[in-house]
Design a protein around this motif. Sequence first.
Motif, PDB file in Angstrom:
ATOM      1  N   GLY A  12      35.906  34.652  40.264  1.00 38.34           N
ATOM      2  CA  GLY A  12      35.582  35.753  41.166  1.00 38.34           C
ATOM      3  C   GLY A  12      36.793  36.610  41.494  1.00 38.34           C
ATOM      4  O   GLY A  12      37.857  36.510  40.879  1.00 38.34           O
ATOM      5  N   MET A  13      36.631  37.448  42.494  1.00 40.48           N
ATOM      6  CA  MET A  13      37.673  38.396  42.895  1.00 40.48           C
ATOM      7  C   MET A  13      38.631  37.708  43.863  1.00 40.48           C
ATOM      8  O   MET A  13      38.226  37.221  44.917  1.00 40.48           O
ATOM      9  CB  MET A  13      37.035  39.621  43.544  1.00 40.48           C
ATOM     10  CG  MET A  13      37.951  40.806  43.652  1.00 40.48           C
ATOM     11  SD  MET A  13      38.312  41.516  42.034  1.00 40.48           S
ATOM     12  CE  MET A  13      39.356  42.894  42.546  1.00 40.48           C
ATOM     13  N   THR A  14      39.909  37.698  43.511  1.00 38.92           N
ATOM     14  CA  THR A  14      40.929  37.051  44.346  1.00 38.92           C
ATOM     15  C   THR A  14      41.911  38.102  44.876  1.00 38.92           C
ATOM     16  O   THR A  14      41.942  39.235  44.382  1.00 38.92           O
ATOM     17  CB  THR A  14      41.717  36.011  43.531  1.00 38.92           C
ATOM     18  OG1 THR A  14      42.526  36.705  42.561  1.00 38.92           O
ATOM     19  CG2 THR A  14      40.791  35.026  42.820  1.00 38.92           C
ATOM     20  N   PRO A  15      42.727  37.725  45.860  1.00 38.87           N
ATOM     21  CA  PRO A  15      43.759  38.664  46.339  1.00 38.87           C
ATOM     22  C   PRO A  15      44.690  39.150  45.229  1.00 38.87           C
ATOM     23  O   PRO A  15      45.188  40.281  45.284  1.00 38.87           O
ATOM     24  CB  PRO A  15      44.512  37.844  47.389  1.00 38.87           C
ATOM     25  CG  PRO A  15      43.494  36.871  47.905  1.00 38.87           C
ATOM     26  CD  PRO A  15      42.655  36.516  46.708  1.00 38.87           C
ATOM     27  N   TRP A  16      44.930  38.323  44.219  1.00 36.59           N
ATOM     28  CA  TRP A  16      45.820  38.724  43.134  1.00 36.59           C
ATOM     29  C   TRP A  16      45.232  39.910  42.369  1.00 36.59           C
ATOM     30  O   TRP A  16      45.949  40.850  42.002  1.00 36.59           O
ATOM     31  CB  TRP A  16      46.043  37.556  42.168  1.00 36.59           C
ATOM     32  CG  TRP A  16      47.087  37.854  41.130  1.00 36.59           C
ATOM     33  CD1 TRP A  16      48.441  37.761  41.265  1.00 36.59           C
ATOM     34  CD2 TRP A  16      46.854  38.323  39.790  1.00 36.59           C
ATOM     35  NE1 TRP A  16      49.069  38.133  40.090  1.00 36.59           N
ATOM     36  CE2 TRP A  16      48.119  38.476  39.175  1.00 36.59           C
ATOM     37  CE3 TRP A  16      45.712  38.613  39.052  1.00 36.59           C
ATOM     38  CZ2 TRP A  16      48.263  38.905  37.860  1.00 36.59           C
ATOM     39  CZ3 TRP A  16      45.850  39.048  37.741  1.00 36.59           C
ATOM     40  CH2 TRP A  16      47.115  39.194  37.150  1.00 36.59           C
ATOM     41  N   GLN A  17      43.919  39.896  42.146  1.00 39.42           N
ATOM     42  CA  GLN A  17      43.292  41.007  41.438  1.00 39.42           C
ATOM     43  C   GLN A  17      43.268  42.276  42.289  1.00 39.42           C
ATOM     44  O   GLN A  17      43.369  43.392  41.755  1.00 39.42           O
ATOM     45  CB  GLN A  17      41.873  40.634  41.002  1.00 39.42           C
ATOM     46  CG  GLN A  17      41.881  39.682  39.798  1.00 39.42           C
ATOM     47  CD  GLN A  17      40.849  38.591  39.928  1.00 39.42           C
ATOM     48  OE1 GLN A  17      40.755  37.937  40.957  1.00 39.42           O
ATOM     49  NE2 GLN A  17      40.079  38.389  38.874  1.00 39.42           N
ATOM     50  N   ALA A 236      42.944  30.049  39.531  1.00 39.42           N
ATOM     51  CA  ALA A 236      41.891  29.339  40.266  1.00 39.42           C
ATOM     52  C   ALA A 236      42.477  28.343  41.270  1.00 39.42           C
ATOM     53  O   ALA A 236      41.998  28.243  42.404  1.00 39.42           O
ATOM     54  CB  ALA A 236      40.981  28.619  39.275  1.00 39.42           C
ATOM     55  N   ILE A 237      43.526  27.633  40.879  1.00 34.16           N
ATOM     56  CA  ILE A 237      44.154  26.654  41.772  1.00 34.16           C
ATOM     57  C   ILE A 237      44.811  27.348  42.955  1.00 34.16           C
ATOM     58  O   ILE A 237      44.685  26.917  44.109  1.00 34.16           O
ATOM     59  CB  ILE A 237      45.184  25.803  40.989  1.00 34.16           C
ATOM     60  CG1 ILE A 237      44.461  24.897  39.981  1.00 34.16           C
ATOM     61  CG2 ILE A 237      46.034  24.969  41.944  1.00 34.16           C
ATOM     62  CD1 ILE A 237      45.395  24.180  39.030  1.00 34.16           C
ATOM     63  N   LYS A 238      45.509  28.444  42.700  1.00 33.01           N
ATOM     64  CA  LYS A 238      46.222  29.144  43.758  1.00 33.01           C
ATOM     65  C   LYS A 238      45.290  29.623  44.862  1.00 33.01           C
ATOM     66  O   LYS A 238      45.628  29.572  46.052  1.00 33.01           O
ATOM     67  CB  LYS A 238      46.984  30.331  43.164  1.00 33.01           C
ATOM     68  CG  LYS A 238      47.797  31.120  44.192  1.00 33.01           C
ATOM     69  CD  LYS A 238      48.619  32.222  43.532  1.00 33.01           C
ATOM     70  CE  LYS A 238      49.437  32.983  44.584  1.00 33.01           C
ATOM     71  NZ  LYS A 238      50.265  34.052  43.930  1.00 33.01           N
ATOM     72  N   TYR A 239      44.098  30.071  44.472  1.00 35.59           N
ATOM     73  CA  TYR A 239      43.169  30.624  45.463  1.00 35.59           C
ATOM     74  C   TYR A 239      41.970  29.713  45.719  1.00 35.59           C
ATOM     75  O   TYR A 239      40.967  30.147  46.286  1.00 35.59           O
ATOM     76  CB  TYR A 239      42.716  32.026  45.026  1.00 35.59           C
ATOM     77  CG  TYR A 239      43.864  33.004  45.015  1.00 35.59           C
ATOM     78  CD1 TYR A 239      44.382  33.507  46.205  1.00 35.59           C
ATOM     79  CD2 TYR A 239      44.462  33.399  43.821  1.00 35.59           C
ATOM     80  CE1 TYR A 239      45.455  34.390  46.200  1.00 35.59           C
ATOM     81  CE2 TYR A 239      45.528  34.294  43.807  1.00 35.59           C
ATOM     82  CZ  TYR A 239      46.021  34.777  45.006  1.00 35.59           C
ATOM     83  OH  TYR A 239      47.095  35.650  44.997  1.00 35.59           O
ATOM     84  N   ASN A 240      42.089  28.444  45.269  1.00 38.56           N
ATOM     85  CA  ASN A 240      41.068  27.431  45.547  1.00 38.56           C
ATOM     86  C   ASN A 240      39.686  27.896  45.091  1.00 38.56           C
ATOM     87  O   ASN A 240      38.706  27.836  45.837  1.00 38.56           O
ATOM     88  CB  ASN A 240      41.051  27.098  47.053  1.00 38.56           C
ATOM     89  CG  ASN A 240      40.284  25.818  47.347  1.00 38.56           C
ATOM     90  OD1 ASN A 240      40.181  24.926  46.481  1.00 38.56           O
ATOM     91  ND2 ASN A 240      39.723  25.721  48.540  1.00 38.56           N
TER      92      ASN A 240
END
Length: 474
Positions: A12-17, A236-240
Amino acid sequence: MVLINNALDEIGMTPWQWKLFVFNGFGYAVDSLLIVCQSIAQPSVDREFGRPNKRIAGIALASQVGLLAGAALWGFSADIIGRKLAFNSSLFICAGFVLIAGGMPSYISLAAMVAIYSAGAGGNYVLDATNLLEFLPVTHTWLVTFMAIWWAVGYTITGLFAWGFMSNFSCPSKSTPATCHKDQNWGWRYLHFTAGSLVLVLSVARLAFIRMEQTPRWLIAQNRDAEAHSNLERLAIKYNRPFSLRLEDLESKGRVLHTEKSRWSALRLWKHFGGLFETRILTYSTLVIIANWFVIGMVSPLYGVFLPYYLASRGATVSGPPSNYTTWRNYAINQVAGLVGPIIAGVLVETKLFGRRGTLAVGALITMIFQFGYTQIKTPAQNLGVSAAITAASNIYYGTIYAYTPEILPSAHRATGYGLCVVLNRVGGITGVLIGSYANVETTAPLFVCASLFGLLVFLSLLLPFETRGKRSV
């Protein structure tokens, strides 16, 4: 590719994106900021140095040649070496040469610097749109269209700078090299110094606040499945976030042919071009999108080159009393109006009624109508209102074409295809500059030509075979 796309949708959409949306947007902003920087400087430079060739707008031509070279360099190399290098280096190149350009003592030396910094910017939106698209889940692909807001922001920033500098530190419009001296004409230099400093800040921010990765789609096209899996797993790990893709699943699909050869081998280089014409429908799609880019490349500088002369021929009844302040105030208002276009495009592209192709056609159609209407303006207020509407409407088209193009190109050859489109766009731009330089620009004829070209874009938009709304690009 399907497995990678599914993994991106699962994460999904994460802060990194979201950070990627902002920092890739810097590239869009710099591209437009620098294109318009030299355009704004051209009349003042002409008054101070004179033109080596009386007819040809040499600074504008140098910019188009540099943009063409940059699009070819960054676009054609990105499928070979990846997207990361251009992301990290292109803005530094721009910043350095924009600052140097502000100190140039002659027309030829300035034209050379304009060509070099334009080359630095020339592939920015090729790479920036590709970078963002290849990291987005399908729910947020509309952001590639909306990223054109940064392009409008670049125009707006330069317009506001011009309002401050060009209206206060420029020779009068009737000056000649005999009467316009450097000490009266620092406006275009201040503009370059300020723009270059801003680009330098943006380039440092890119390196300081985001760690750019090679995109997973590019990595698997290079047979580097383990790196693609590792990058996605780390995100995925960084943003759970959930992540069920296994490296074994990727590797079970086999190997990409010919990746054991050098990246620069003739076969692999040819594959990037040949892959754009692999099937009949893909060939048709590639040719029609290139035609769109060529036409829009021709119409933009043609409109920009002749418009000041046309307005001058109509006198104060249309342009208002001659004043540097009024000229650059109106220019700034125009660019602020341009911010509306990408916002409208970002909404329309996600509607079932319009989609990508319909939005392209709507943007071109509205622009055509306003440009035909522009031939009938009679007051300064009409001039400002209609020109602002043209800027907003044309940005609907621009915002959509920037996003739609990478969506319909195959991932392994996306940067090559986008680069090819932009190269032909710059060829159209050079053509437009030359036509504008030699045509009778004091009549309404060029306006009718520009409006007719936008009418052609309506049909070229509807001829595109793929509607990508709600669909995954591969």
